[in-house]
Design a protein around this motif. Sequence first.
Motif, PDB file in Angstrom:
ATOM      1  N   ALA A 260      28.056  50.200  36.890  1.00  0.00           N
ATOM      2  CA  ALA A 260      27.454  51.202  37.862  1.00  0.00           C
ATOM      3  C   ALA A 260      25.972  50.767  38.500  1.00  0.00           C
ATOM      4  N   ALA A 261      25.210  50.584  37.467  1.00  0.00           N
ATOM      5  CA  ALA A 261      23.799  50.147  37.880  1.00  0.00           C
ATOM      6  C   ALA A 261      23.857  48.873  38.718  1.00  0.00           C
ATOM      7  N   THR A 262      24.775  47.867  38.184  1.00  0.00           N
ATOM      8  CA  THR A 262      24.752  46.319  39.002  1.00  0.00           C
ATOM      9  C   THR A 262      25.304  46.899  40.298  1.00  0.00           C
ATOM     10  N   LEU A 263      26.234  47.711  40.598  1.00  0.00           N
ATOM     11  CA  LEU A 263      26.637  47.770  41.866  1.00  0.00           C
ATOM     12  C   LEU A 263      25.754  48.457  42.697  1.00  0.00           C
ATOM     13  N   ALA A 264      24.986  49.378  42.379  1.00  0.00           N
ATOM     14  CA  ALA A 264      23.690  49.863  43.047  1.00  0.00           C
ATOM     15  C   ALA A 264      22.852  48.860  43.372  1.00  0.00           C
ATOM     16  N   LEU A 265      22.399  48.087  42.635  1.00  0.00           N
ATOM     17  CA  LEU A 265      21.511  46.777  42.921  1.00  0.00           C
ATOM     18  C   LEU A 265      21.951  46.267  43.755  1.00  0.00           C
ATOM     19  N   ALA A 266      23.299  45.730  43.874  1.00  0.00           N
ATOM     20  CA  ALA A 266      23.957  44.925  44.966  1.00  0.00           C
ATOM     21  C   ALA A 266      24.153  45.636  46.270  1.00  0.00           C
ATOM     22  N   GLU A 267      24.294  46.906  46.185  1.00  0.00           N
ATOM     23  CA  GLU A 267      24.488  47.587  47.642  1.00  0.00           C
ATOM     24  C   GLU A 267      22.963  47.654  48.204  1.00  0.00           C
ATOM     25  N   ARG A 268      22.046  47.781  47.161  1.00  0.00           N
ATOM     26  CA  ARG A 268      20.539  48.079  47.736  1.00  0.00           C
ATOM     27  C   ARG A 268      19.934  46.813  48.414  1.00  0.00           C
ATOM     28  N   TYR A 269      20.187  45.779  47.809  1.00  0.00           N
ATOM     29  CA  TYR A 269      19.833  44.051  47.973  1.00  0.00           C
ATOM     30  C   TYR A 269      20.721  43.485  48.972  1.00  0.00           C
ATOM     31  N   ARG A 270      21.784  43.847  49.144  1.00  0.00           N
ATOM     32  CA  ARG A 270      22.816  43.326  50.196  1.00  0.00           C
ATOM     33  C   ARG A 270      23.401  42.127  49.502  1.00  0.00           C
ATOM     34  N   CYS A 271      24.014  42.051  48.559  1.00  0.00           N
ATOM     35  CA  CYS A 271      24.673  40.976  47.707  1.00  0.00           C
ATOM     36  C   CYS A 271      26.272  41.126  47.924  1.00  0.00           C
ATOM     37  N   PRO A 272      26.886  40.681  48.649  1.00  0.00           N
ATOM     38  CA  PRO A 272      28.121  40.877  48.956  1.00  0.00           C
ATOM     39  C   PRO A 272      29.033  40.355  47.897  1.00  0.00           C
ATOM     40  N   LYS A 273      28.580  39.092  47.330  1.00  0.00           N
ATOM     41  CA  LYS A 273      29.293  38.805  46.252  1.00  0.00           C
ATOM     42  C   LYS A 273      29.518  39.552  44.798  1.00  0.00           C
ATOM     43  N   LEU A 274      28.288  39.834  44.580  1.00  0.00           N
ATOM     44  CA  LEU A 274      28.199  40.838  43.368  1.00  0.00           C
ATOM     45  C   LEU A 274      28.740  42.145  43.597  1.00  0.00           C
ATOM     46  N   THR A 275      28.686  42.673  44.729  1.00  0.00           N
ATOM     47  CA  THR A 275      29.483  43.826  45.007  1.00  0.00           C
ATOM     48  C   THR A 275      30.893  43.749  44.977  1.00  0.00           C
ATOM     49  N   GLU A 276      31.547  42.572  45.464  1.00  0.00           N
ATOM     50  CA  GLU A 276      32.950  42.136  45.304  1.00  0.00           C
ATOM     51  C   GLU A 276      33.208  42.260  43.834  1.00  0.00           C
TER      52      GLU A 276
END
Length: 401
Positions: free
Chosen positions: A311-327
Amino acid sequence: MTMTALLSALRGAGRRQITASTVAARQATGSHVLRVDGFTRVREKAANGTAVQSSRFGVGGHDWRIQCYPNGDTEMAEGHLSLYLIHEGQAKTGDATATFKISLLDKAWEPCRSGSQEEHRFDVDHGWGWNRFMRLEDLDKEKHLKDDCLSVLCDVTVDLGLRADDHTDEAAEAEELKSAPPPFDLRGVALAEALWNTQAADVMIHLGDGQKMAAHRWVLEARSPVLKADLALASTTDESITKLRVDGMNADVCKELLQFIYTDSPPRQMDQVADAVVEGLLVAADRYELEKLKVVCEDALCKMVDARSVAATLALAERYRCPKLTEVCIKFLSYPHNLKAVMASDDGFEQLKTGCPSALLELLVKNMPMPMPTHDHEQTITSTSSHIVSYSDQTKSEHRD
């Protein structure tokens, strides 16, 4: 008399050990641009009361968003453009007092219509701005909508209150820099090692936790345009030492960041670096536009995703525009047993709901059986999205023309 001159005079009178501090009102200022491409199409799809919003941006230790209603936020504002500054995370960062200005930019990127607010106190998560910022019929295709793009600039100044800053003895700091060792391991990196042995550092980085790191100005400027801009605004002592203050970064992250800047190599084996340091490095890489380092950190975090951290990692990925991590996070949560474990945790669902609303909506839509979409159904999905971003007419305050 400057503080340096005062200390020199006191030292000349026989006082050898002297410390000093200065109390002053402090402010932090930042700006963010929201571009709405294909504004005509967006306006057709966004009914009255439907908003589009910028990504989060930080100023003064607080998170903010620009929120735009292409067809007005209420029935009273229909036919107008509504614009707000949103303060988020009040429960985490507390109240904020801010002065701000929201402007439409013309084709020369100059503000052509603006609204200003002096010292408003944001004491809950809500928006403040103008529900009738401008009539839609007054939007000029050449002046305001060049290439059918609406550009909104928001300048925010946050009042940080009265703060005491320790005064540094500039002469002593200059001597300290001359003999400062590199803050990271340079063994085996001949060029960087030779640099430290032949050139004295001329930048002292002051971290938020009180620690200091030495560096060379030309190296920082060559590696990052953001650092170059920050150094141009930083103060320089009479001893030609630039003092660069970096808030929100601890010493462990700064050491790894400097190692990458000097060597162009990622910090040792990333699986040996603490998760919190990798996350901090990703934030720093995004902040200073070090794309290579950002990719390395994103790849490392992809291997660390689990039910505890997703959950925290997904929020981080969304905030800093990390498409691979979001995926990777979405794929992890797409397995029912993983999603169930996260939803059952004490704060997993709350983190998903508050930290990454668009990803949560995507998951809900994917995992819930839904009828064939109709126009009314699309409106329902849009309303759900608006609800998840926690913004309602009952809680927002606004100026009216």
